[in-house]
Structure formats: structure tokens, C-alpha cells
Write a protein that holds these residues in place. Structure first.
Motif, short mmCIF file in Angstrom:
data_model
loop_
_atom_site.label_atom_id
_atom_site.label_comp_id
_atom_site.label_asym_id
_atom_site.label_seq_id
_atom_site.Cartn_x
_atom_site.Cartn_y
_atom_site.Cartn_z
N MET A 162 0.81 -1.22 0.00
CA MET A 162 0.00 0.00 0.00
C MET A 162 0.85 1.27 0.00
O MET A 162 0.32 2.36 -0.27
N ILE A 163 2.14 1.16 0.30
CA ILE A 163 2.97 2.35 0.52
C ILE A 163 2.94 3.33 -0.66
O ILE A 163 2.79 4.53 -0.46
N PRO A 164 3.08 2.87 -1.93
CA PRO A 164 3.02 3.85 -3.04
C PRO A 164 1.73 4.65 -3.04
O PRO A 164 1.76 5.87 -3.30
N ASP A 165 0.61 4.01 -2.75
CA ASP A 165 -0.66 4.74 -2.70
C ASP A 165 -0.73 5.66 -1.48
O ASP A 165 -1.27 6.77 -1.56
N LEU A 166 -0.17 5.22 -0.36
CA LEU A 166 -0.16 6.05 0.84
C LEU A 166 0.66 7.32 0.63
O LEU A 166 0.31 8.39 1.14
N LEU A 167 1.73 7.21 -0.13
CA LEU A 167 2.58 8.38 -0.39
C LEU A 167 1.92 9.38 -1.32
O LEU A 167 2.27 10.57 -1.31
N ASN A 168 0.97 8.92 -2.12
CA ASN A 168 0.29 9.81 -3.07
C ASN A 168 -0.93 10.51 -2.48
O ASN A 168 -1.52 11.39 -3.12
N ILE A 169 -1.34 10.12 -1.28
CA ILE A 169 -2.53 10.72 -0.66
C ILE A 169 -2.19 12.13 -0.17
O ILE A 169 -1.18 12.32 0.52
N PRO A 170 -2.99 13.13 -0.50
CA PRO A 170 -2.68 14.51 -0.09
C PRO A 170 -2.89 14.72 1.40
O PRO A 170 -3.60 13.98 2.07
N GLY A 171 -2.25 15.78 1.91
CA GLY A 171 -2.42 16.17 3.31
C GLY A 171 -1.16 15.95 4.12
O GLY A 171 -0.55 14.88 4.05
N ASN A 172 -0.77 16.96 4.89
CA ASN A 172 0.42 16.87 5.72
C ASN A 172 0.12 16.89 7.22
O ASN A 172 1.02 16.63 8.02
N ARG A 173 -1.13 17.19 7.57
CA ARG A 173 -1.45 17.27 9.00
C ARG A 173 -2.53 16.24 9.33
O ARG A 173 -2.55 15.15 8.78
N PHE A 174 -3.43 16.58 10.23
CA PHE A 174 -4.40 15.59 10.70
C PHE A 174 -5.38 15.17 9.63
O PHE A 174 -5.98 14.10 9.73
N GLU A 175 -5.55 15.99 8.60
CA GLU A 175 -6.49 15.62 7.53
C GLU A 175 -6.00 14.43 6.72
O GLU A 175 -6.78 13.77 6.03
N TYR A 176 -4.69 14.12 6.81
CA TYR A 176 -4.13 13.01 6.04
C TYR A 176 -4.79 11.69 6.39
O TYR A 176 -5.05 10.86 5.52
N GLU A 177 -5.09 11.48 7.68
CA GLU A 177 -5.68 10.21 8.09
C GLU A 177 -7.11 10.08 7.58
O GLU A 177 -7.56 8.98 7.25
N MET A 178 -7.85 11.18 7.52
CA MET A 178 -9.18 11.13 6.92
C MET A 178 -9.07 10.86 5.43
O MET A 178 -9.84 10.08 4.86
N ASN A 179 -8.10 11.51 4.77
CA ASN A 179 -7.91 11.29 3.33
C ASN A 179 -7.52 9.85 3.02
O ASN A 179 -7.86 9.33 1.95
N GLN A 180 -6.81 9.20 3.93
CA GLN A 180 -6.50 7.78 3.75
C GLN A 180 -7.78 6.96 3.58
O GLN A 180 -7.88 6.12 2.68
N LEU A 181 -8.74 7.22 4.45
CA LEU A 181 -9.98 6.44 4.43
C LEU A 181 -10.78 6.66 3.16
O LEU A 181 -11.49 5.77 2.69
N ILE A 182 -10.66 7.85 2.60
CA ILE A 182 -11.39 8.16 1.36
C ILE A 182 -10.64 7.62 0.15
O ILE A 182 -11.22 6.92 -0.69
N ASP A 183 -9.34 7.91 0.05
CA ASP A 183 -8.59 7.57 -1.16
C ASP A 183 -8.30 6.08 -1.28
O ASP A 183 -8.32 5.52 -2.39
N LEU A 184 -7.98 5.42 -0.18
CA LEU A 184 -7.67 3.99 -0.25
C LEU A 184 -8.90 3.18 -0.68
O LEU A 184 -8.78 2.23 -1.46
N VAL A 185 -10.06 3.56 -0.16
CA VAL A 185 -11.30 2.88 -0.59
C VAL A 185 -11.54 3.12 -2.07
O VAL A 185 -11.93 2.22 -2.81
N LYS A 186 -11.30 4.35 -2.51
CA LYS A 186 -11.48 4.69 -3.92
C LYS A 186 -10.49 3.93 -4.81
O LYS A 186 -10.79 3.63 -5.97
N ASP A 187 -9.31 3.60 -4.25
CA ASP A 187 -8.30 2.85 -5.00
C ASP A 187 -8.54 1.35 -4.99
O ASP A 187 -7.75 0.58 -5.54
N GLY A 188 -9.62 0.91 -4.33
CA GLY A 188 -9.98 -0.51 -4.37
C GLY A 188 -9.66 -1.31 -3.13
O GLY A 188 -9.91 -2.52 -3.08
#
Length: 341
Positions: A162-188
């Protein structure tokens, strides 16, 4: 076990050092990212190094999301592993729960994100944390259609693929963890949950979450959508008044003014949402056709809702606010999940 525990830390306390000392008694490598804590905390990080913990540092504070991505990249390049479990260094996660996360990761497929999910009881959870988690869970449900009680948990398990996809998720602060939940699901990827203990020491007073700035980053999509909707509503009202003044007050002319003003405000709203709220720069024609269908349904349900509610309430304005307020959240959810997905 072929797992690494990754912990971002900013300005560690004595309790942090004590927690980390207990954690080093477990048989797994620990990586700590010093998120620019500065010279005052250099000695504490040296203590962690002497415990056998790998400490990664950089001079300027960038935020939790940046620290996590910094650790992911280092592990990917220099310390290959099968699984990474992220945790917080402030004692919010028990060592037993971290161990259970690592054990569960051994049996999960490589396309599954594991979340350590807390249960929030109103009587025992700090007020700010309780309502903050309720709000972010609601926004996440609007955005994804997934019910998740704890969207802010820092205890998470990832497979190394998952690391390549995790590195592409936007956000540098606390919003990054919320973005993980949105983008990883969208990535399958799919999610699994592991119930964990809910721990808040000293009413969570040592949290580095900045109420205004970090809340804005987490809730930004909904706030941008609100601004877009309000500005569109203003255009709707102004253009209706202008057209009604030009065409007169005949019922048919009022209908023309209503439709004309809604079309103008709708086109404006579509462009704002596409470019700035949901950032969908591609598939314009497909998004526009979906938006027109949603817009037409909103127009119909707004009219029907106000008409039916007016039999119960005397004020048309209150009826309009209640109906369109409900449609606001429904529209946000549909646009996020289907129109601009």
C-alpha cells in the motif's frame, strides 16, 4: 512476525518516554519520526535511540501526515517489511492493542486496511473529542457511504504494497488520516476493524490537534461545499428578483423567472464544485449530465417538500429552510460519491 511499528512524535513528554520504554520490550522493530520537535527535545529522542528505537528526524515541524509519509518512504526504501502498524506516542493506544493489531495483520489479505476502532461513550469521552469524532464520522459517511465509528484513530495496519498509494494521498497534517480512508477505498482497498480500548489521559490535554486550523483541514470539503451552495443561493435570489422585475408578476412569468434563476445558479454551482470542492477536472460531460439529473431532482423535491410542509407550518420561509437544509446534506453526499467521484 514481519511487522514494523511506526510512531510519529512531536514534542515528547516524560509519559511518552515511559510508554516507549515499555513498548521496546516487545519483539518488533519500532520506528519513530521526530516531526521537527527542535533542540529542546533532542535529549528525549536520544533516549529513544539508546532504547534501540530507530529515530528519523527533520528540523521543521510539518504535521502528522507528513511524518507518517516520511516514515513510509524510509521503510519502503531501506527497511523492507510485510506490514506496518502506525500508532500514537501519547499513550492513547495500549501495548496490548498494538500487539493484537500486529497479530491480526498476519492473517489479512494485502488489499485490506486494518483500523483499531474505539467506542466513544459520552460520559467518559472528553466533550471536544466526542463531538469531533461524531462530526467526522458523519462527514465520512456522506462522502463514502461507509459507517465508521472512529475515523480519527491513529492505530492502523497497512500491508507494504500500500505504501506507493499512501505516499500519493494529499495532506500533511491531521487531515491526512481522513484522506487515507477516502482515497484507499477509492483505490480498491477494503477495511477491517479491530475494537480497541478508548484511552484519554488528562482529558486529552496533550493533544497537538489545533482546534481551528486542523478542524478546517479535516472539514474543508464540507465547508467549501457550504460556501459554494450559499453563493449559488445568493445568485439564485438576485437573478430571480431581476427577472421578476423585468417580466412582471404573472404566474407564468414567475415560473420563467424561477427556472431561469435556478439554471444560472446551477451552472455557477456546478463549476465551483467541479473545480474547487471535489476537484474533478476530467469527464466534464459525464459529470454535467449527472449534475443536471441531480439538479432536476432537487428542484422537484424542493417544490414538493415545501408544498407539503406548508400544510403544517405557516411560514413558507421556514419550510424552505428546512427542506433545502436537508437537501444540502443529501446533495453533498451524492455529488461526492457519484457526480464528481
Amino acid at each position: 512476525m514481519n511487522s514494523i511499528v511506526l510512531i510519529p512524535i512531536f514534542e515528547p513528554t516524560d509519559k511518552t518516554i515511559g510508554f516507549m520504554k515499555k513498548l521496546t520490550q516487545e519483539p518488533f522493530p519500532i520506528f519513530v519520526v521526530d516531526d521537527g520537535s527542535g533542540e529542546l527535545y533532542k535529549e528525549k529522542f536520544q533516549q529513544l535511540t539508546l532504547m534501540g528505537i530507530t529515530v528519523l528526524s527533520y528540523p521543521i515541524n510539518h504535521g502528522k501526515g507528513y511524518a507518517l509519509k516520511y516514515g513510509f518512504k524510509y521503510i519502503q526504501e531501506l527497511y523492507p517489511t510485510s506490514h506496518i502498524v502506525t500508532a500514537d506516542g501519547d499513550g492513547q493506544h495500549s501495548i496490548d492493542d498494538i500487539k493484537r493489531m500486529i497479530q491480526r495483520m498476519e492473517y489479512l489479505p494485502s488489499d485490506v486496511l486494518l483500523l483499531g476502532v474505539r467506542h466513544f461513550d459520552k460520559q467518559t469521552t472528553p466533550t471536544k473529542s466526542y463531538y469531533g469524532n461524531r462530526l467526522t464520522s458523519f462527514i465520512y459517511y456522506l462522502s463514502s457511504g461507509i459507517k465508521l465509528e472512529d475515523t480519527q484513530t491513529g492505530l492502523r495496519g497497512f500491508h507494504s504494497n500500500m505504501i506507493p498509494d499512501l505516499l500519493n494521498i494529499p495532506g500533511n497534517r491531521f487531515e491526512y488520516e481522513m484522506n487515507q480512508l477516502i482515497d484507499l477505498v477509492k483505490d480498491g482497498y477494503t477495511m477491517d476493524i479491530l475494537p480497541i480500548e478508548t484511552i484519554y489521559e488528562n482529558n486529552n490535554e496533550h493533544s497537538h490537534f489545533r482546534a481551528i486550523r486542523d478542524s478546517y483541514l479535516v472539514y474543508r470539503p464540507l465547508l467549501q461545499f457550504l460556501i459554494s451552495s450559499l453563493s449559488s443561493a445568493l445568485i439564485d435570489v438576485l437573478s430571480f428578483l431581476i427577472l421578476a422585475t423585468l417580466f412582471g408578476s404573472h404566474p407564468f412569468m414567475l415560473l420563467v423567472a424561477t427556472i431561469g434563476s435556478r439554471v444560472l445558479s446551477g451552472l455557477f454551482n456546478f463549476q465551483l464544485n467541479r473545480k474547487y470542492v471535489f476537484k474533478d477536472q476530467k469527464r466534464v460531460q459525464k459529470s454535467l449530465s449527472k449534475y443536471v439529473l441531480l439538479f432536476s431532482c432537487q428542484l422537484l423535491f424542493s417544490w414538493l417538500g415545501v408544498m407539503m410542509l406548508s400544510h403544517l407550518l405557516q411560514s413558507i420561509l421556514i419550510c424552505k429552510l428546512l427542506v433545502d437544509g436537508t437537501l444540502f446534506f443529501i446533495s453533498f453526499s451524492i455529488q461526492k460519491r457519484f457526480v464528481f467521484n
